[in-house]
Write an enzyme that holds these catalytic residues in place. Structure first.
Site, short mmCIF file in Angstrom:
data_model
loop_
_atom_site.label_atom_id
_atom_site.label_comp_id
_atom_site.label_asym_id
_atom_site.label_seq_id
_atom_site.Cartn_x
_atom_site.Cartn_y
_atom_site.Cartn_z
CD GLU A 23 -2.72 1.42 2.42
OE1 GLU A 23 -3.75 2.11 2.32
OE2 GLU A 23 -2.35 0.88 3.48
CD GLU A 48 2.04 7.86 5.48
OE1 GLU A 48 2.27 9.08 5.49
OE2 GLU A 48 1.13 7.34 4.79
CG ASP A 75 8.42 10.35 -2.01
OD1 ASP A 75 7.27 10.00 -2.35
OD2 ASP A 75 8.94 11.41 -2.40
CG ASP A 97 -2.63 15.65 -2.99
OD1 ASP A 97 -3.53 16.12 -3.72
OD2 ASP A 97 -1.92 16.35 -2.26
CE LYS A 101 -4.57 25.46 -7.43
NZ LYS A 101 -3.73 26.50 -6.79
CB THR A 171 -8.55 4.16 4.20
OG1 THR A 171 -9.45 5.21 3.79
CG2 THR A 171 -8.10 3.36 2.99
CE1 TYR A 173 -10.98 12.47 3.37
CE2 TYR A 173 -11.45 10.81 1.69
CZ TYR A 173 -11.51 12.12 2.14
OH TYR A 173 -12.12 13.08 1.37
CD GLU A 174 -13.20 2.87 1.73
OE1 GLU A 174 -14.04 2.15 1.17
OE2 GLU A 174 -12.00 2.56 1.86
#
Length: 201
Positions: A23, A48, A75, A97, A101, A171, A173-174
């Site tokens: 992941e 992470e 990273d 993310d 833009k 997750t 956030y999910e």
């Protein structure tokens, strides 16, 4: 947690050699910990960049005694710095993310440069699973993966209400976003096999 000399040797870090899943961007690890618990027949790596988040995963790993989970503080932009060709059997990109833009397109983890990195480390029958709550990012990723020559195994426009999906692990956030009625999108895809025309990066 900072890998040194581990390329092609990750199985040595686990109790037994098993298919290896990764992941990228694990946050506090709810998803990857849940996967490790649900699938003892697989090995997992959480990658992470945030030290606080990886420390949280480490505490949970020790607490739950998960021999099939390893961690990388690093990273996810250059996966070939960590893994050998074909070393990973499954890759998870959860709520990356979206970089909405246009000038930031090359930073999106489903941009063709990153897909080339993914293809390099995935086994020939490996799968990439991508989840997001951002419709624009989902649509962009669908087009980007298609243009790269990938084949879709699943396209879910509303993951939490898709009868085809019965084993979804959320997750952090999910879980919060969906509890407020938000829609989750998911793609599962694989790269062209060696017999196919190679994708162009």
């Amino acid at each position: 947690m900072r890998p040194v000399g581990m390329i092609g040797k990750w199985q040595d870090r686990f109790a037994q050699s098993q298919p290896l899943a990764l992941e990228v961007g694990s946050g506090k690890g709810q998803f990857i910990i849940g996967m490790a618990q649900a699938h003892p027949e697989q090995n997992f790596i959480a990658l992470e960049i945030q030290e606080v988040a990886i420390a949280y995963i480490l505490r949970k790993q020790v607490e739950l005694q998960l021999p099939n989970l390893q961690l990388i503080l690093g990273d996810g932009a250059a996966l070939t710095d960590y893994f050998a060709p074909g070393e990973i059997s499954q890759l998870f990109l959860n709520f990356s993310d979206p970089w909405p833009k246009s000038r930031h397109e090359k930073r999106r983890l489903t941009y063709r440069h990153f897909l080339a990195e993914d293809q390099a480390i995935l086994a020939s029958d490996g799968r990439l699973q991508f989840k997001t709550d951002n419709q624009g990012f989902f649509e962009y990723s669908l087009v980007s993966m298609n243009n790269f020559g990938m084949t879709f195994d699943l396209v879910a426009l509303d993951l939490h209400h898709d009868a085809r999906v019965t084993d979804n692990i959320e997750t952090e956030y999910e879980q919060k976003f969906a509890s407020r009625g938000g829609r989750i999108y998911e793609l599962v895809a694989h790269f062209p096999t060696k017999k196919d025309t190679p994708a162009r990066a």
